[in-house]
Design a protein around this motif. Structure first.
Motif, PDB file in Angstrom:
ATOM      1  N   GLY A   1     -21.012 -23.333 -11.381  1.00  0.00           N
ATOM      2  CA  GLY A   1     -21.681 -22.914 -12.435  1.00  0.00           C
ATOM      3  C   GLY A   1     -21.204 -21.286 -12.656  1.00  0.00           C
ATOM      4  N   ASP A   2     -20.527 -20.869 -11.741  1.00  0.00           N
ATOM      5  CA  ASP A   2     -20.348 -19.312 -11.707  1.00  0.00           C
ATOM      6  C   ASP A   2     -18.710 -19.305 -11.556  1.00  0.00           C
ATOM      7  OD1 ASP A   2     -19.862 -19.043  -8.820  1.00  0.00           O
ATOM      8  OD2 ASP A   2     -21.502 -19.653  -8.526  1.00  0.00           O
ATOM      9  N   THR A   3     -18.395 -17.926 -11.688  1.00  0.00           N
ATOM     10  CA  THR A   3     -16.951 -17.581 -11.559  1.00  0.00           C
ATOM     11  C   THR A   3     -16.516 -17.291 -10.076  1.00  0.00           C
ATOM     12  OG1 THR A   3     -17.543 -15.319 -11.957  1.00  0.00           O
ATOM     13  CG2 THR A   3     -17.338 -16.683 -14.209  1.00  0.00           C
ATOM     14  N   ASP A   4     -17.441 -17.186  -9.405  1.00  0.00           N
ATOM     15  CA  ASP A   4     -17.194 -16.927  -7.796  1.00  0.00           C
ATOM     16  C   ASP A   4     -16.891 -18.323  -6.952  1.00  0.00           C
ATOM     17  OD1 ASP A   4     -17.814 -14.054  -7.247  1.00  0.00           O
ATOM     18  OD2 ASP A   4     -19.366 -14.839  -8.581  1.00  0.00           O
ATOM     19  N   GLY A   5     -17.013 -19.500  -7.717  1.00  0.00           N
ATOM     20  CA  GLY A   5     -16.719 -20.747  -6.855  1.00  0.00           C
ATOM     21  C   GLY A   5     -17.501 -20.837  -5.572  1.00  0.00           C
ATOM     22  N   ALA A   6     -16.718 -21.239  -4.428  1.00  0.00           N
ATOM     23  CA  ALA A   6     -17.203 -21.491  -3.087  1.00  0.00           C
ATOM     24  C   ALA A   6     -16.950 -19.922  -2.527  1.00  0.00           C
ATOM     25  CB  ALA A   6     -16.432 -22.518  -2.577  1.00  0.00           C
ATOM     26  N   ALA A   7     -16.360 -19.163  -2.942  1.00  0.00           N
ATOM     27  CA  ALA A   7     -15.751 -17.918  -2.355  1.00  0.00           C
ATOM     28  C   ALA A   7     -16.720 -16.667  -2.508  1.00  0.00           C
ATOM     29  CB  ALA A   7     -14.193 -17.571  -2.852  1.00  0.00           C
ATOM     30  N   GLY A   8     -17.894 -16.967  -3.159  1.00  0.00           N
ATOM     31  CA  GLY A   8     -18.927 -15.956  -3.382  1.00  0.00           C
ATOM     32  C   GLY A   8     -19.227 -15.207  -1.948  1.00  0.00           C
ATOM     33  N   GLY A   9     -18.920 -13.978  -1.912  1.00  0.00           N
ATOM     34  CA  GLY A   9     -19.146 -13.018  -0.762  1.00  0.00           C
ATOM     35  C   GLY A   9     -18.092 -13.194   0.248  1.00  0.00           C
ATOM     36  N   ALA A  10     -16.950 -13.879   0.011  1.00  0.00           N
ATOM     37  CA  ALA A  10     -15.855 -13.923   0.721  1.00  0.00           C
ATOM     38  C   ALA A  10     -15.042 -12.453   1.110  1.00  0.00           C
ATOM     39  CB  ALA A  10     -14.656 -14.765   0.435  1.00  0.00           C
ATOM     40  N   GLN A  11     -14.814 -12.148   2.398  1.00  0.00           N
ATOM     41  CA  GLN A  11     -14.026 -11.091   2.581  1.00  0.00           C
ATOM     42  C   GLN A  11     -12.413 -11.474   2.450  1.00  0.00           C
ATOM     43  OE1 GLN A  11     -15.088  -9.725   6.589  1.00  0.00           O
ATOM     44  NE2 GLN A  11     -17.089  -8.951   5.668  1.00  0.00           N
ATOM     45  N   ASP A  12     -11.413 -10.480   2.370  1.00  0.00           N
ATOM     46  CA  ASP A  12      -9.899 -10.702   2.287  1.00  0.00           C
ATOM     47  C   ASP A  12      -9.627 -11.606   3.281  1.00  0.00           C
ATOM     48  OD1 ASP A  12     -10.336  -8.911   0.086  1.00  0.00           O
ATOM     49  OD2 ASP A  12      -9.305  -7.239   1.296  1.00  0.00           O
ATOM     50  N   GLY A  13      -9.028 -12.800   2.650  1.00  0.00           N
ATOM     51  CA  GLY A  13      -8.411 -13.640   3.996  1.00  0.00           C
ATOM     52  C   GLY A  13      -9.182 -14.512   4.319  1.00  0.00           C
ATOM     53  N   GLU A  14     -10.557 -14.445   4.003  1.00  0.00           N
ATOM     54  CA  GLU A  14     -11.631 -15.449   4.389  1.00  0.00           C
ATOM     55  C   GLU A  14     -11.721 -16.630   3.607  1.00  0.00           C
ATOM     56  OE1 GLU A  14     -16.015 -15.198   6.581  1.00  0.00           O
ATOM     57  OE2 GLU A  14     -15.338 -13.858   4.777  1.00  0.00           O
ATOM     58  N   ASP A  15     -11.482 -17.947   4.045  1.00  0.00           N
ATOM     59  CA  ASP A  15     -11.969 -19.111   3.571  1.00  0.00           C
ATOM     60  C   ASP A  15     -13.235 -19.819   3.786  1.00  0.00           C
ATOM     61  OD1 ASP A  15     -11.337 -21.591   2.321  1.00  0.00           O
ATOM     62  OD2 ASP A  15      -9.724 -22.038   3.562  1.00  0.00           O
ATOM     63  N   LEU A  16     -13.844 -19.904   2.501  1.00  0.00           N
ATOM     64  CA  LEU A  16     -15.162 -20.392   2.586  1.00  0.00           C
ATOM     65  C   LEU A  16     -15.307 -21.688   2.029  1.00  0.00           C
ATOM     66  CD1 LEU A  16     -17.202 -16.922   1.719  1.00  0.00           C
ATOM     67  CD2 LEU A  16     -16.809 -18.036   3.958  1.00  0.00           C
ATOM     68  N   ARG A  17     -14.243 -22.466   2.010  1.00  0.00           N
ATOM     69  CA  ARG A  17     -14.235 -23.727   1.097  1.00  0.00           C
ATOM     70  C   ARG A  17     -14.762 -24.878   2.020  1.00  0.00           C
ATOM     71  NH1 ARG A  17      -8.124 -24.457  -0.336  1.00  0.00           N
ATOM     72  NH2 ARG A  17      -8.006 -23.521   1.563  1.00  0.00           N
ATOM     73  N   PRO A  18     -15.187 -26.047   1.706  1.00  0.00           N
ATOM     74  CA  PRO A  18     -15.638 -26.838   2.818  1.00  0.00           C
ATOM     75  C   PRO A  18     -14.703 -26.991   3.539  1.00  0.00           C
ATOM     76  CG  PRO A  18     -16.373 -27.617   0.504  1.00  0.00           C
ATOM     77  CD  PRO A  18     -15.504 -26.233   0.315  1.00  0.00           C
ATOM     78  N   ARG A  19     -14.950 -27.275   4.955  1.00  0.00           N
ATOM     79  CA  ARG A  19     -13.952 -27.470   5.867  1.00  0.00           C
ATOM     80  C   ARG A  19     -14.664 -28.134   7.229  1.00  0.00           C
ATOM     81  NH1 ARG A  19     -15.897 -22.686   5.334  1.00  0.00           N
ATOM     82  NH2 ARG A  19     -16.576 -21.361   7.070  1.00  0.00           N
ATOM     83  N   LEU A  20     -13.594 -28.573   8.078  1.00  0.00           N
ATOM     84  CA  LEU A  20     -13.892 -28.978   9.401  1.00  0.00           C
ATOM     85  C   LEU A  20     -14.257 -27.754  10.431  1.00  0.00           C
ATOM     86  CD1 LEU A  20     -11.346 -31.634   9.982  1.00  0.00           C
ATOM     87  CD2 LEU A  20     -13.456 -31.873   8.773  1.00  0.00           C
ATOM     88  N   LEU A  21     -15.162 -27.799  11.434  1.00  0.00           N
ATOM     89  CA  LEU A  21     -15.727 -26.888  12.213  1.00  0.00           C
ATOM     90  C   LEU A  21     -15.164 -27.223  13.434  1.00  0.00           C
ATOM     91  CD1 LEU A  21     -19.017 -26.031  10.509  1.00  0.00           C
ATOM     92  CD2 LEU A  21     -16.757 -24.809  10.161  1.00  0.00           C
ATOM     93  N   GLY A  22     -15.169 -26.322  14.411  1.00  0.00           N
ATOM     94  CA  GLY A  22     -14.667 -26.552  15.929  1.00  0.00           C
ATOM     95  C   GLY A  22     -15.965 -25.762  16.510  1.00  0.00           C
ATOM     96  N   GLY A  23     -16.256 -26.273  18.037  1.00  0.00           N
ATOM     97  CA  GLY A  23     -17.046 -25.595  18.597  1.00  0.00           C
ATOM     98  C   GLY A  23     -18.517 -25.905  18.420  1.00  0.00           C
ATOM     99  N   ILE A  24     -18.623 -26.940  17.713  1.00  0.00           N
ATOM    100  CA  ILE A  24     -20.050 -27.344  17.510  1.00  0.00           C
ATOM    101  C   ILE A  24     -20.006 -28.913  17.811  1.00  0.00           C
ATOM    102  CG2 ILE A  24     -21.937 -27.680  15.735  1.00  0.00           C
ATOM    103  CD1 ILE A  24     -20.828 -25.394  14.332  1.00  0.00           C
ATOM    104  N   GLY A  25     -20.769 -29.417  18.738  1.00  0.00           N
ATOM    105  CA  GLY A  25     -20.865 -30.828  18.998  1.00  0.00           C
ATOM    106  C   GLY A  25     -19.522 -31.458  19.223  1.00  0.00           C
ATOM    107  N   ASP A  26     -19.480 -32.734  18.943  1.00  0.00           N
ATOM    108  CA  ASP A  26     -18.044 -33.428  19.358  1.00  0.00           C
ATOM    109  C   ASP A  26     -17.327 -33.330  18.038  1.00  0.00           C
ATOM    110  OD1 ASP A  26     -18.822 -34.411  21.778  1.00  0.00           O
ATOM    111  OD2 ASP A  26     -20.000 -35.894  20.943  1.00  0.00           O
ATOM    112  N   ALA A  27     -18.009 -33.059  16.978  1.00  0.00           N
ATOM    113  CA  ALA A  27     -17.149 -32.960  15.590  1.00  0.00           C
ATOM    114  C   ALA A  27     -18.088 -32.586  14.459  1.00  0.00           C
ATOM    115  CB  ALA A  27     -16.777 -34.428  15.186  1.00  0.00           C
ATOM    116  N   ALA A  28     -17.614 -31.625  13.623  1.00  0.00           N
ATOM    117  CA  ALA A  28     -18.508 -31.094  12.894  1.00  0.00           C
ATOM    118  C   ALA A  28     -17.883 -30.592  11.480  1.00  0.00           C
ATOM    119  CB  ALA A  28     -19.182 -29.659  13.298  1.00  0.00           C
ATOM    120  N   PHE A  29     -18.330 -30.451  10.366  1.00  0.00           N
ATOM    121  CA  PHE A  29     -17.813 -29.913   9.209  1.00  0.00           C
ATOM    122  C   PHE A  29     -18.819 -29.283   8.332  1.00  0.00           C
ATOM    123  CE2 PHE A  29     -19.685 -34.141   7.639  1.00  0.00           C
ATOM    124  CZ  PHE A  29     -20.104 -33.671   6.361  1.00  0.00           C
TER     125      PHE A  29
END
Length: 268
Positions: free
Chosen positions: A175-203
């Motif tokens: 509902g805003d113009t920033d989408g999922a990138a609100g507060g993102a720094q240059d080159g940073e991806d804040l979209r929904p994504r898989l994560l590593g280093g947390i448990g056996d699997a994470a997103f």
């Protein structure tokens, strides 16, 4: 003809049957060569932690800054949280916290699910992998583990780590113009994504308020699996002013930090 009493005849018949079926004989029910079915290994976890005590107070102060401003008697209630309604605390537990501050409201929810397989040929871990996979699919993410590829490293993102290749803004959910990138720094991806280093699997999933909503509400979820336990964290913010946009980067970082702490606690 000699007369044989009935009792003596019965004894002779029994003796004859016994002689024909010695201890070394093979009974009719024996099936030489039949494979032995071995039950799948049980999951690592047999119990769940006390959900409302799983988050330290110092962490709650950081995630819910409004708690520190409450009167002392209200602070205790806020720290204790509200247990989730569940009918089997050996399988599912959860807790909810909320705080209100002049600049807005924040909430935190935590859910633990201990997965048990009732199929002896399927392990608890495999069943938990299915439960986690369905949550991943519901978030619009294709599991990298299904194709044998590793998950994306924690705190990093790339178009390949978000198979859908679209942000919340592009899918029209923001509902805003920033989408999922609100507060993102240059080159940073804040979209929904898989994560590593947390448990056996994470997103991670990041959902702003839907289009047409006057409130700039945002919810960040981190879901991870450790053996046969699936943990879901939901961290949300709603600013007081409708012109303010929740900082997606801050919410994501704090939700991931909590997920790592919980994963390490479960592994101990």
């Amino acid at each position: 003809m000699a007369y044989v009493p009935g009792v003596a005849l019965l004894a002779a018949l029994v003796a004859g049957c016994s002689a024909g079926s010695g201890s070394g004989g093979t009974g009719a029910d024996s099936k030489p060569g039949s494979p032995t079915v071995t039950a799948a290994a049980p999951g690592k976890y047999r119990t769940l932690p006390a959900s409302c005590r799983a988050v330290p107070r110092a962490t709650l102060d950081d995630l819910l800054p409004g708690i520190a401003e409450l009167p002392e008697d209200q602070q205790e209630n806020a720290y204790e949280g509200t247990p989730a309604v569940t009918y089997d605390t050996d399988r599912k537990v959860g807790c909810r916290w909320k705080s209100d501050a002049p600049d807005g409201a924040r909430s935190l929810s935590l859910d633990f699910e201990r997965v048990v397989s009732y199929d002896p040929s399927v392990s608890d871990d495999d069943r938990a992998r299915e439960v986690y996979g369905k949550k991943e699919e519901a978030a619009g993410l294709a599991s990298a583990s299904a194709s044998g590829q590793p998950s994306a490293p924690a705190d990093t993102g790339s178009p390949s780590s978000s198979p859908s290749g679209s942000s919340s803004k592009e899918t029209g959910e923001s509902g805003d113009t920033d989408g999922a990138a609100g507060g993102a720094q240059d080159g940073e991806d804040l979209r929904p994504r898989l994560l590593g280093g947390i448990g056996d699997a994470a997103f991670l999933d990041d959902r702003p308020a839907r289009a047409g909503s006057a409130a700039r509400h945002r919810t960040v979820s981190v879901v991870f699996r450790t053996s046969n336990v699936v943990v879901t964290i939901r961290y949300a913010e709603q600013p007081s002013a409708v012109t303010e946009v929740p900082d997606s980067r801050e919410l994501q970082q704090k939700a991931q930090a909590l997920a790592r702490k919980l994963s390490e606690t479960l592994s101990d």
